[in-house]
Design a protein around this motif. Structure first.
Motif, PDB file in Angstrom:
ATOM      1  N   ILE A 101       0.674  -1.026  -0.110  1.00 31.13           N
ATOM      2  CA  ILE A 101      -0.138   0.510   0.044  1.00 31.13           C
ATOM      3  C   ILE A 101       0.836   1.196  -0.308  1.00 31.13           C
ATOM      4  O   ILE A 101       1.939   1.131   0.384  1.00 31.13           O
ATOM      5  N   ASN A 102       0.469   2.267  -0.666  1.00 32.37           N
ATOM      6  CA  ASN A 102       1.334   3.453  -0.829  1.00 32.37           C
ATOM      7  C   ASN A 102       2.592   3.912  -1.052  1.00 32.37           C
ATOM      8  O   ASN A 102       3.928   4.597  -0.598  1.00 32.37           O
ATOM      9  N   GLY A 103       2.176   2.284  -2.332  1.00 38.16           N
ATOM     10  CA  GLY A 103       4.042   2.451  -2.621  1.00 38.16           C
ATOM     11  C   GLY A 103       4.806   1.695  -1.883  1.00 38.16           C
ATOM     12  O   GLY A 103       6.027   1.492  -2.732  1.00 38.16           O
ATOM     13  N   SER A 104       4.888   1.556  -1.261  1.00 35.27           N
ATOM     14  CA  SER A 104       5.884  -0.172  -0.164  1.00 35.27           C
ATOM     15  C   SER A 104       4.942  -1.137  -0.217  1.00 35.27           C
ATOM     16  O   SER A 104       3.982  -1.688  -0.150  1.00 35.27           O
ATOM     17  N   LYS A 105       6.063  -2.562  -0.336  1.00 34.17           N
ATOM     18  CA  LYS A 105       5.808  -3.836  -0.256  1.00 34.17           C
ATOM     19  C   LYS A 105       5.827  -4.214   1.368  1.00 34.17           C
ATOM     20  O   LYS A 105       6.866  -3.554   2.054  1.00 34.17           O
ATOM     21  N   ALA A 106       5.293  -4.990   1.094  1.00 29.74           N
ATOM     22  CA  ALA A 106       4.521  -5.438   2.429  1.00 29.74           C
ATOM     23  C   ALA A 106       6.367  -6.222   3.347  1.00 29.74           C
ATOM     24  O   ALA A 106       6.368  -6.790   2.712  1.00 29.74           O
ATOM     25  N   TRP A 107       6.242  -6.145   4.407  1.00 33.22           N
ATOM     26  CA  TRP A 107       7.007  -7.303   4.742  1.00 33.22           C
ATOM     27  C   TRP A 107       6.376  -8.247   4.662  1.00 33.22           C
ATOM     28  O   TRP A 107       5.201  -9.093   4.271  1.00 33.22           O
ATOM     29  N   PHE A 108       7.937  -9.521   4.470  1.00 38.57           N
ATOM     30  CA  PHE A 108       7.983 -10.910   3.848  1.00 38.57           C
ATOM     31  C   PHE A 108       7.228 -11.453   5.546  1.00 38.57           C
ATOM     32  O   PHE A 108       7.848 -12.350   6.397  1.00 38.57           O
ATOM     33  N   ASP A 109       5.952 -12.505   5.006  1.00 32.52           N
ATOM     34  CA  ASP A 109       5.144 -13.224   6.383  1.00 32.52           C
ATOM     35  C   ASP A 109       4.666 -14.028   5.374  1.00 32.52           C
ATOM     36  O   ASP A 109       4.547 -13.696   3.866  1.00 32.52           O
ATOM     37  N   PHE A 110       3.666 -14.993   6.044  1.00 31.11           N
ATOM     38  CA  PHE A 110       2.620 -16.304   5.926  1.00 31.11           C
ATOM     39  C   PHE A 110       1.909 -16.540   7.221  1.00 31.11           C
ATOM     40  O   PHE A 110       1.566 -15.669   8.103  1.00 31.11           O
ATOM     41  N   ALA A 111       0.587 -16.557   6.292  1.00 37.70           N
ATOM     42  CA  ALA A 111      -0.799 -17.293   6.243  1.00 37.70           C
ATOM     43  C   ALA A 111      -0.556 -18.430   5.979  1.00 37.70           C
ATOM     44  O   ALA A 111      -1.013 -18.786   5.222  1.00 37.70           O
ATOM     45  N   ILE A 112      -2.430 -19.362   6.652  1.00 40.66           N
ATOM     46  CA  ILE A 112      -2.875 -20.332   5.750  1.00 40.66           C
ATOM     47  C   ILE A 112      -4.277 -20.225   6.051  1.00 40.66           C
ATOM     48  O   ILE A 112      -5.077 -19.641   7.374  1.00 40.66           O
ATOM     49  N   TYR A 113      -5.003 -19.582   4.887  1.00 39.66           N
ATOM     50  CA  TYR A 113      -6.103 -19.980   4.821  1.00 39.66           C
ATOM     51  C   TYR A 113      -6.449 -21.128   4.878  1.00 39.66           C
ATOM     52  O   TYR A 113      -6.343 -22.363   4.244  1.00 39.66           O
ATOM     53  N   MET A 114      -7.429 -21.591   5.951  1.00 43.95           N
ATOM     54  CA  MET A 114      -8.895 -22.976   6.017  1.00 43.95           C
ATOM     55  C   MET A 114     -10.594 -22.959   5.580  1.00 43.95           C
ATOM     56  O   MET A 114     -10.226 -21.403   6.311  1.00 43.95           O
ATOM     57  N   GLU A 115     -10.732 -24.007   5.269  1.00 41.81           N
ATOM     58  CA  GLU A 115     -11.696 -24.478   5.278  1.00 41.81           C
ATOM     59  C   GLU A 115     -12.554 -25.838   5.932  1.00 41.81           C
ATOM     60  O   GLU A 115     -11.118 -26.928   5.930  1.00 41.81           O
TER      61      GLU A 115
END
Length: 386
Positions: A139-153
């Motif tokens: 957002i606002n021209g900045s790259k996100a910090w490097f991280d992960f999540a897991i989406y589950m159903e």
């Protein structure tokens, strides 16, 4: 050799989500499509552009009569304004602060709600390391910090729903059964997942046990991606033992850190790690905030747990373990690509690592200061298991 554990639930589907717009687009979509209730629990909730986007989505959902329960950490999210809290309350969103610093019935000095989880309708869930902040968004021209999540159903989301209700009700001894799914869960897939918690006050050290099991049972290699990587004595012993039996151990740490004292302290440990033939990489493009471990390309843990004493003793943490081969191999491929393209291998002659008497002293002081701080934030309190 992996340990068989009946706590794995198999009626699930899941996918890996990176930090950035993909993560927050998914979060907003989950909120917008919820039909009954939403639980959101996080460490940091900022009132920046990303935070406002999530706030607006929660309010839209509340206006559709969706029941919404939000818990934020009382220390890390203490800057949430009264105006925002009043706006949420007026819309019908229930908000609580978790054990604010210095204020607790049982004197939880420094105890933090560090887990990051969202569950919608007891069916869909997100667990990872990302807070609600522009830092984790593109957002606002900045790259996100490097991280992960897991989406589950599936079935795991219902189990996470129960955990969210327990947390909402303060792990009360006279706990009322959570209003999550009671009907048989439809078939979602064959992804094996298990919920892992660390909450030392409640005698939960499941995530720590996962890391311990990985180091004890790995046959070929283990890769640990760790922000704020300061393992305690027990993990250092396991690292030493694993190295002696020939296990290939790879550690990926932050090249840039939002907390400089942590980076100095980590680099104090580099010599110790390298003398045990442990390979170290530093991630370069942005700040690394991820917390994952991979064992023999067969076993993955992902979530909020940092490998240090603060996560072990003074934080409420949540990880998800999986042995689902396609998911683990996908993460393995992602990490291999990151090592090749975005990391620098560390040795003691690396220009930014090379030690002078002054930097050696600074790193030693940083390590000792954090060690003392972790001890001060550790409390000796026995409670009922819940």
């Amino acid at each position: 050799m992996l340990i068989k554990d009946e706590s794995y639930l198999t009626n699930n589907s899941a996918k890996i989500i990176r930090s950035g717009s993909d993560y927050f687009d998914l979060m907003i979509s989950m909120i917008d499509h919820a039909k009954v209730n939403i639980h959101l629990q996080t460490y940091i909730f900022e009132e920046d552009d990303t935070g406002k986007m999530v706030l607006d989505a929660l309010i839209r959902a509340a206006q559709k009569k969706i029941e919404i329960y939000v818990i934020v950490d009382g220390y890390a999210s203490q800057n949430l304004s009264n105006r925002t809290l009043e706006r949420l309350e007026k819309a019908g969103v229930r908000v609580r602060f978790f054990e604010p610093l210095w204020k607790s019935k049982h004197f939880y000095f420094g105890r933090r709600l560090h887990q990051k989880v969202m569950v919608c309708d007891s069916t869909y869930a997100l667990v990872g390391g990302m807070n609600i902040s522009d830092n984790y968004n593109d957002i606002n021209g900045s790259k996100a910090w490097f991280d992960f999540a897991i989406y589950m159903e599936g079935a795991i989301a219902n189990e996470l729903c129960v955990l969210c209700w327990k947390t909402w009700r303060g792990f009360a001894k006279n706990y009322i059964k959570a209003p999550c799914n009671t009907e048989p869960v439809p078939y979602y897939g064959d992804t094996a997942l298990r919920m892992r918690r660390n909450d030392w006050v409640r005698q939960k050290i499941e995530i720590s046990n996962t890391y311990g099991e990985m180091l004890k049972n790995a046959q070929n290699h283990i890769t640990i991606v760790g922000s704020y990587f300061l393992p305690g004595k027990s993990i250092r012993k396991l690292l030493t033992d694993a190295s002696k039996r020939g296990l290939k151990i790879t550690i990926i740490t932050a090249g840039k850190s939002d907390i400089k004292i942590f980076k100095h302290a980590e680099r104090w440990l580099y010599d110790w790690l390298l003398r045990r033939n442990i390979t170290i990489y530093e991630y370069q493009p942005t700040i690394l905030h991820a917390k994952i471990a991979l064992c023999d390309s067969k076993w993955l843990t992902i979530g909020s747990y940092n490998m240090n004493s603060l996560s072990y003793f003074a934080s409420v943490e949540l990880n998800i373990d999986t042995t689902h081969k396609p998911l683990v191999q996908e993460m393995d491929a992602i990490i291999s690509e990151i090592i090749e393209k975005d990391c620098i291998e560390v040795d003691l002659n690396s220009p930014h690592i090379k030690t002078t008497p002054f930097t050696h002293f600074i790193r030693w002081c940083s390590f000792q200061f954090l060690k003392l701080t972790f001890n001060l934030f550790t409390f000796y309190y026995k409670s009922e298991e819940s």
